[in-house]
Design a protein around this motif. Structure first.
Motif, PDB file in Angstrom:
ATOM      1  N   PRO A  63      36.663  37.319  31.513  1.00  0.00           N
ATOM      2  CA  PRO A  63      36.500  35.861  31.578  1.00  0.00           C
ATOM      3  C   PRO A  63      37.759  35.100  31.182  1.00  0.00           C
ATOM      4  CG  PRO A  63      34.709  36.887  30.329  1.00  0.00           C
ATOM      5  CD  PRO A  63      35.769  37.925  30.520  1.00  0.00           C
ATOM      6  N   THR A  64      38.476  35.618  30.179  1.00  0.00           N
ATOM      7  CA  THR A  64      39.653  34.900  29.692  1.00  0.00           C
ATOM      8  C   THR A  64      40.691  35.875  29.155  1.00  0.00           C
ATOM      9  OG1 THR A  64      40.449  33.267  28.077  1.00  0.00           O
ATOM     10  CG2 THR A  64      38.543  34.578  27.439  1.00  0.00           C
ATOM     11  N   LEU A  65      41.956  35.521  29.353  1.00  0.00           N
ATOM     12  CA  LEU A  65      43.060  36.292  28.796  1.00  0.00           C
ATOM     13  C   LEU A  65      43.660  35.585  27.588  1.00  0.00           C
ATOM     14  CD1 LEU A  65      44.799  37.287  32.153  1.00  0.00           C
ATOM     15  CD2 LEU A  65      43.460  38.782  30.665  1.00  0.00           C
ATOM     16  N   SER A  66      43.177  34.368  27.300  1.00  0.00           N
ATOM     17  CA  SER A  66      43.734  33.598  26.191  1.00  0.00           C
ATOM     18  C   SER A  66      43.115  33.970  24.847  1.00  0.00           C
ATOM     19  CB  SER A  66      43.534  32.100  26.434  1.00  0.00           C
ATOM     20  OG  SER A  66      42.147  31.778  26.493  1.00  0.00           O
ATOM     21  N   GLY A  67      41.898  34.509  24.867  1.00  0.00           N
ATOM     22  CA  GLY A  67      41.229  34.897  23.634  1.00  0.00           C
ATOM     23  C   GLY A  67      41.350  36.390  23.391  1.00  0.00           C
ATOM     24  N   PRO A  68      41.323  36.813  22.131  1.00  0.00           N
ATOM     25  CA  PRO A  68      41.547  38.228  21.805  1.00  0.00           C
ATOM     26  C   PRO A  68      40.308  39.113  21.871  1.00  0.00           C
ATOM     27  CG  PRO A  68      41.417  36.936  19.793  1.00  0.00           C
ATOM     28  CD  PRO A  68      41.273  35.956  20.920  1.00  0.00           C
ATOM     29  N   VAL A  69      39.122  38.540  22.120  1.00  0.00           N
ATOM     30  CA  VAL A  69      37.901  39.316  21.950  1.00  0.00           C
ATOM     31  C   VAL A  69      37.809  40.503  22.911  1.00  0.00           C
ATOM     32  CG1 VAL A  69      36.474  37.883  23.490  1.00  0.00           C
ATOM     33  CG2 VAL A  69      35.396  39.124  21.607  1.00  0.00           C
ATOM     34  N   PHE A  70      38.342  40.364  24.135  1.00  0.00           N
ATOM     35  CA  PHE A  70      38.265  41.459  25.110  1.00  0.00           C
ATOM     36  C   PHE A  70      39.533  42.317  25.129  1.00  0.00           C
ATOM     37  CE2 PHE A  70      35.666  37.948  26.936  1.00  0.00           C
ATOM     38  CZ  PHE A  70      34.424  38.536  26.754  1.00  0.00           C
ATOM     39  N   LEU A  71      40.515  41.958  24.328  1.00  0.00           N
ATOM     40  CA  LEU A  71      41.817  42.628  24.375  1.00  0.00           C
ATOM     41  C   LEU A  71      41.715  44.108  24.050  1.00  0.00           C
ATOM     42  CD1 LEU A  71      44.867  42.365  24.751  1.00  0.00           C
ATOM     43  CD2 LEU A  71      45.040  41.715  22.342  1.00  0.00           C
ATOM     44  N   GLU A  72      40.922  44.447  23.044  1.00  0.00           N
ATOM     45  CA  GLU A  72      40.775  45.846  22.634  1.00  0.00           C
ATOM     46  C   GLU A  72      40.226  46.699  23.769  1.00  0.00           C
ATOM     47  OE1 GLU A  72      39.399  47.850  18.464  1.00  0.00           O
ATOM     48  OE2 GLU A  72      37.877  46.660  19.504  1.00  0.00           O
ATOM     49  N   THR A  73      39.262  46.150  24.497  1.00  0.00           N
ATOM     50  CA  THR A  73      38.674  46.870  25.632  1.00  0.00           C
ATOM     51  C   THR A  73      39.705  47.080  26.739  1.00  0.00           C
ATOM     52  OG1 THR A  73      36.439  46.066  25.190  1.00  0.00           O
ATOM     53  CG2 THR A  73      36.911  46.776  27.442  1.00  0.00           C
ATOM     54  N   VAL A  74      40.451  46.030  27.073  1.00  0.00           N
ATOM     55  CA  VAL A  74      41.448  46.121  28.144  1.00  0.00           C
ATOM     56  C   VAL A  74      42.542  47.115  27.773  1.00  0.00           C
ATOM     57  CG1 VAL A  74      43.229  44.850  29.403  1.00  0.00           C
ATOM     58  CG2 VAL A  74      40.987  43.805  29.022  1.00  0.00           C
ATOM     59  N   GLU A  75      43.000  47.093  26.531  1.00  0.00           N
ATOM     60  CA  GLU A  75      44.051  48.026  26.099  1.00  0.00           C
ATOM     61  C   GLU A  75      43.574  49.473  26.169  1.00  0.00           C
ATOM     62  OE1 GLU A  75      45.105  46.597  22.224  1.00  0.00           O
ATOM     63  OE2 GLU A  75      46.677  45.272  22.990  1.00  0.00           O
ATOM     64  N   ALA A  76      42.341  49.716  25.716  1.00  0.00           N
ATOM     65  CA  ALA A  76      41.804  51.079  25.744  1.00  0.00           C
ATOM     66  C   ALA A  76      41.573  51.539  27.180  1.00  0.00           C
ATOM     67  CB  ALA A  76      40.497  51.137  24.958  1.00  0.00           C
ATOM     68  N   LEU A  77      41.090  50.637  28.020  1.00  0.00           N
ATOM     69  CA  LEU A  77      40.875  50.944  29.437  1.00  0.00           C
ATOM     70  C   LEU A  77      42.189  51.315  30.102  1.00  0.00           C
ATOM     71  CD1 LEU A  77      38.886  50.850  31.893  1.00  0.00           C
ATOM     72  CD2 LEU A  77      39.497  48.436  32.130  1.00  0.00           C
ATOM     73  N   GLY A  91      42.222  40.725  36.325  1.00  0.00           N
ATOM     74  CA  GLY A  91      42.027  39.383  36.860  1.00  0.00           C
ATOM     75  C   GLY A  91      41.193  38.545  35.909  1.00  0.00           C
ATOM     76  N   GLN A  92      41.500  37.258  35.846  1.00  0.00           N
ATOM     77  CA  GLN A  92      40.761  36.346  34.977  1.00  0.00           C
ATOM     78  C   GLN A  92      39.790  35.519  35.809  1.00  0.00           C
ATOM     79  OE1 GLN A  92      42.672  34.075  31.628  1.00  0.00           O
ATOM     80  NE2 GLN A  92      42.168  32.308  32.887  1.00  0.00           N
ATOM     81  N   SER A  93      38.504  35.602  35.464  1.00  0.00           N
ATOM     82  CA  SER A  93      37.471  34.914  36.243  1.00  0.00           C
ATOM     83  C   SER A  93      37.088  33.567  35.672  1.00  0.00           C
ATOM     84  CB  SER A  93      36.218  35.791  36.322  1.00  0.00           C
ATOM     85  OG  SER A  93      35.666  35.987  35.032  1.00  0.00           O
ATOM     86  N   GLY A  94      37.456  33.310  34.388  1.00  0.00           N
ATOM     87  CA  GLY A  94      36.925  32.124  33.728  1.00  0.00           C
ATOM     88  C   GLY A  94      35.446  32.339  33.441  1.00  0.00           C
ATOM     89  N   TYR A  95      34.755  31.277  33.085  1.00  0.00           N
ATOM     90  CA  TYR A  95      33.319  31.376  32.824  1.00  0.00           C
ATOM     91  C   TYR A  95      32.550  30.671  33.934  1.00  0.00           C
ATOM     92  CZ  TYR A  95      34.400  33.206  28.208  1.00  0.00           C
ATOM     93  OH  TYR A  95      34.855  33.993  27.164  1.00  0.00           O
ATOM     94  N   ASN A  96      33.016  30.886  35.173  1.00  0.00           N
ATOM     95  CA  ASN A  96      32.451  30.231  36.340  1.00  0.00           C
ATOM     96  C   ASN A  96      32.058  31.296  37.355  1.00  0.00           C
ATOM     97  OD1 ASN A  96      32.609  29.034  39.133  1.00  0.00           O
ATOM     98  ND2 ASN A  96      32.883  27.151  37.944  1.00  0.00           N
ATOM     99  N   SER A  97      30.771  31.333  37.731  1.00  0.00           N
ATOM    100  CA  SER A  97      30.284  32.406  38.610  1.00  0.00           C
ATOM    101  C   SER A  97      30.905  32.326  39.998  1.00  0.00           C
ATOM    102  CB  SER A  97      28.758  32.356  38.715  1.00  0.00           C
ATOM    103  OG  SER A  97      28.324  31.117  39.247  1.00  0.00           O
ATOM    104  N   SER A  98      31.184  31.124  40.524  1.00  0.00           N
ATOM    105  CA  SER A  98      31.777  31.023  41.853  1.00  0.00           C
ATOM    106  C   SER A  98      33.213  31.545  41.849  1.00  0.00           C
ATOM    107  CB  SER A  98      31.729  29.578  42.359  1.00  0.00           C
ATOM    108  OG  SER A  98      32.479  28.725  41.516  1.00  0.00           O
ATOM    109  N   THR A  99      33.946  31.265  40.778  1.00  0.00           N
ATOM    110  CA  THR A  99      35.310  31.794  40.652  1.00  0.00           C
ATOM    111  C   THR A  99      35.275  33.317  40.557  1.00  0.00           C
ATOM    112  OG1 THR A  99      36.001  29.797  39.484  1.00  0.00           O
ATOM    113  CG2 THR A  99      37.424  31.722  39.271  1.00  0.00           C
ATOM    114  N   GLU A 100      34.298  33.833  39.807  1.00  0.00           N
ATOM    115  CA  GLU A 100      34.158  35.277  39.675  1.00  0.00           C
ATOM    116  C   GLU A 100      33.836  35.909  41.025  1.00  0.00           C
ATOM    117  OE1 GLU A 100      32.276  38.148  36.313  1.00  0.00           O
ATOM    118  OE2 GLU A 100      30.897  36.685  37.166  1.00  0.00           O
ATOM    119  N   ASP A 101      32.966  35.270  41.816  1.00  0.00           N
ATOM    120  CA  ASP A 101      32.630  35.778  43.148  1.00  0.00           C
ATOM    121  C   ASP A 101      33.867  35.860  44.035  1.00  0.00           C
ATOM    122  OD1 ASP A 101      29.965  36.178  42.673  1.00  0.00           O
ATOM    123  OD2 ASP A 101      29.304  34.288  43.564  1.00  0.00           O
TER     124      ASP A 101
END
Length: 323
Positions: A63-77, A91-101
């Motif tokens: 959803p976002t690259l600006s916050g650290p909450v998902f960083l650990e997952t991305v680094e391990a992946l 890729g960054q989808s934001g918190y918008n379902s149409s953007t994610e689609d």
């Protein structure tokens, strides 16, 4: 090609619709587009050149690259995939379902060897496209009864219920919830509120802010609650960043944490243990999520079925001085 058959045109006409739509008659264009929508078909953007059957590329959507909450997952992946000779594209989808689609559609068009999603894709169209693509998919940071393919995550509802139990067992009865307005945060909030009321306590005060959440959002939310003369003795924040804002505003307002106000965050970010008071928070093993997701993609790309298609990594409430 199913699209061509459904639209009653040739495969070459379908190709022209994708590559030169201006050269296709409007009526024919509409028929092909309707067939594409009904099948979830996405063209292979990499098919024009010489390429092996495997791209050695995996795409991740966060959803976002600006916050650290998902960083650990991305680094391990990324680390785990590199060990197996794969490269990660994020890729960054934001918190918008149409953007994610739209992002998912573009990723499918490049035919990676696997796609890792943050959360469960809510859009029926997005799910249809992923199912039609036949690419290995791992949904992460959530659980679902009907995953698209593979899933590695935890229950947000269980988090909400557990934090409610924790605060009530601490003797807190006038609770508040400060959270982001994204679907996963809202589900934690709803479960939290339901669990509090089920145990006979008053309905928690709820203050939602736009995701991704920031420190300033936490400060403003607590300030708003205090200005409304609403007495609270415990607050659950949907992110550690919000909790940091609450702790900051509480200190400015002269509120003693935890004597007068217990504060619980979510994420156990790298600053949580070093705050004063140290932050009680919900710890998610993001590194394990990333490692398992990578292993699932590699197994499926090799034509093997992972030992577990759905993995619940659970969570832990890390008890520190703030609650």
């Amino acid at each position: 090609m199913d699209v061509a058959k459904l639209a009653g045109v040739s495969a070459m006409t379908v190709s022209r619709v994708f590559n030169a739509p201006h050269s296709v008659h409007a009526k024919t264009l509409a028929k092909v587009q309707a067939a594409v929508a009904s099948t979830g078909y996405v063209p292979n953007r990499g098919a024009g050149g010489l390429r092996s059957s495997k791209t050695r590329l995996v795409s991740a959507v966060v959803p976002t690259l600006s916050g650290p909450v998902f960083l650990e997952t991305v680094e391990a992946l990324n680390s785990r995939l590199q060990q197996q000779g794969y490269q990660l594209m994020v890729g960054q989808s934001g918190y918008n379902s149409s953007t994610e689609d739209e992002l998912v559609r573009d990723i499918i068009g490049r035919r990676p060897d696997g796609i890792v999603l943050t959360g469960v894709l809510p859009s029926a169209l997005g799910r249809q496209r992923l199912l039609a693509a036949g690419i290995p998919i791992v949904e992460t940071w959530d659980v679902a009864l009907d995953p698209i393919d593979m899933l590695v995550g935890f229950s947000h509802e269980a988090v909400g219920r557990s934090v409610a139990d924790f605060l009530l067992q601490k003797g807190r009865q006038r609770l508040a919830l400060i959270g982001g307005d994204d679907p996963r945060s809202v589900r934690r909030a709803e479960a939290f509120k339901a669990a509090v009321q089920a145990q006979g306590a008053a309905a928690p005060i709820t203050h939602l802010v736009p995701a991704p959440t920031k420190l300033s959002d936490g400060r403003r939310a607590l300030r708003s609650i205090l200005q409304s003369n609403l007495a609270i003795d415990g607050v659950f924040c949907s992110s550690d960043m919000l909790a940091l804002g609450v702790l900051t505003e509480a200190r400015v307002a002269g509120i003693d944490v935890p004597a007068d106000l217990a504060v619980v965050g979510f994420g156990d970010l790298n600053f949580a243990a070093d705050l004063d008071p140290a932050l009680t928070t919900v710890r998610i093993d993001g590194r394990r999520i990333g490692q398992i997701a990578a292993d699932c993609i590699v197994e499926r790309a090799a034509g093997r079925r992972p030992a577990e298609m759905v993995v619940d990594v659970g969570f832990t409430i890390v008890r520190r001085a703030s609650a």
